[in-house]
Design a protein around this motif. Structure first.
Motif, mmCIF file in Angstrom:
data_model
loop_
_atom_site.group_PDB
_atom_site.id
_atom_site.type_symbol
_atom_site.label_atom_id
_atom_site.label_comp_id
_atom_site.label_asym_id
_atom_site.label_seq_id
_atom_site.Cartn_x
_atom_site.Cartn_y
_atom_site.Cartn_z
ATOM 1 N N UNK A 1 13.454 9.604 -4.339
ATOM 2 C CA UNK A 1 12.043 9.627 -3.970
ATOM 3 C C UNK A 1 11.462 8.218 -4.020
ATOM 4 N N UNK A 2 11.889 7.428 -4.982
ATOM 5 C CA UNK A 2 11.459 6.026 -5.080
ATOM 6 C C UNK A 2 11.905 5.263 -3.835
ATOM 7 N N UNK A 3 13.153 5.454 -3.443
ATOM 8 C CA UNK A 3 13.684 4.773 -2.259
ATOM 9 C C UNK A 3 12.873 5.147 -1.017
ATOM 10 N N UNK A 4 12.622 6.439 -0.834
ATOM 11 C CA UNK A 4 11.867 6.873 0.348
ATOM 12 C C UNK A 4 10.441 6.332 0.345
ATOM 13 N N UNK A 5 9.815 6.305 -0.833
ATOM 14 C CA UNK A 5 8.447 5.783 -0.939
ATOM 15 C C UNK A 5 8.425 4.290 -0.647
ATOM 16 N N UNK A 6 9.407 3.566 -1.166
ATOM 17 C CA UNK A 6 9.487 2.119 -0.906
ATOM 18 C C UNK A 6 9.662 1.840 0.583
ATOM 19 N N UNK A 7 10.521 2.606 1.234
ATOM 20 C CA UNK A 7 10.719 2.408 2.678
ATOM 21 C C UNK A 7 9.437 2.714 3.451
ATOM 22 N N UNK A 8 8.723 3.726 3.027
ATOM 23 C CA UNK A 8 7.461 4.092 3.685
ATOM 24 C C UNK A 8 6.457 2.938 3.631
ATOM 25 N N UNK A 9 6.421 2.228 2.509
ATOM 26 C CA UNK A 9 5.469 1.125 2.334
ATOM 27 C C UNK A 9 6.073 -0.250 2.628
ATOM 28 N N UNK A 10 7.287 -0.263 3.167
ATOM 29 C CA UNK A 10 7.977 -1.503 3.517
ATOM 30 C C UNK A 10 8.137 -2.435 2.316
ATOM 31 N N UNK B 1 1.937 -2.836 -5.554
ATOM 32 C CA UNK B 1 1.045 -2.156 -6.500
ATOM 33 C C UNK B 1 1.083 -0.638 -6.298
ATOM 34 N N UNK B 2 1.178 -0.207 -5.049
ATOM 35 C CA UNK B 2 1.280 1.230 -4.763
ATOM 36 C C UNK B 2 2.560 1.795 -5.369
ATOM 37 N N UNK B 3 3.666 1.067 -5.243
ATOM 38 C CA UNK B 3 4.940 1.542 -5.814
ATOM 39 C C UNK B 3 4.883 1.569 -7.335
ATOM 40 N N UNK B 4 4.274 0.579 -7.953
ATOM 41 C CA UNK B 4 4.141 0.571 -9.411
ATOM 42 C C UNK B 4 3.322 1.784 -9.860
ATOM 43 N N UNK B 5 2.226 2.062 -9.171
ATOM 44 C CA UNK B 5 1.413 3.228 -9.515
ATOM 45 C C UNK B 5 2.187 4.521 -9.297
ATOM 46 N N UNK B 6 2.977 4.586 -8.221
ATOM 47 C CA UNK B 6 3.808 5.767 -7.985
ATOM 48 C C UNK B 6 4.764 5.971 -9.161
ATOM 49 N N UNK B 7 5.372 4.879 -9.665
ATOM 50 C CA UNK B 7 6.340 4.970 -10.759
ATOM 51 C C UNK B 7 5.694 5.479 -12.050
ATOM 52 N N UNK B 8 4.386 5.330 -12.201
ATOM 53 C CA UNK B 8 3.703 5.832 -13.400
ATOM 54 C C UNK B 8 3.757 7.355 -13.482
#
Length: 91
Positions: free
Chosen positions: A20-29, A54-61
């Motif tokens: 899910x982290x990988x897919x989210x990172x790809x979505x936000x480039x 910052x969006x990915x860091x917040x997602x990881x929370x």
């Protein structure tokens, strides 16, 4: 370009955190990588535009729905110019 390394603890392995982290990172480039650590935590590096990182860091929370994140440590690092995002094996 900014780079953050995060270590996530809690119930974060076996809940599709890495994919899910990988897919989210790809979505936000956002470039970087994610991997499970032997102690049960997850480590990730996010590199890219500051707002997207910052969006990915917040997602990881919070992580994916099945995860229970207890703690998140965030470290600033020097950007390396990574490309793509990969799931790495446990060290």
């Amino acid at each position: 370009m900014t780079r953050k390394r995060v270590v996530v603890t809690g119930e974060v392995q076996g809940v599709f955190f890495r994919d899910t982290c990988r897919r989210t990172a790809l979505e936000y480039r956002v470039a970087g990588w994610v991997r499970n650590l032997p102690d049960g935590s997850v480590e990730a590096v996010f590199e890219g535009e500051p707002h997207h990182v910052a969006i990915l860091v917040e997602w990881a929370r919070k992580g994916p729905p099945a995860a229970t994140v207890r703690d998140l440590s965030v470290m600033n690092e020097e950007a390396e110019g990574l490309e793509g995002f990969e799931v790495r094996p446990t060290p």
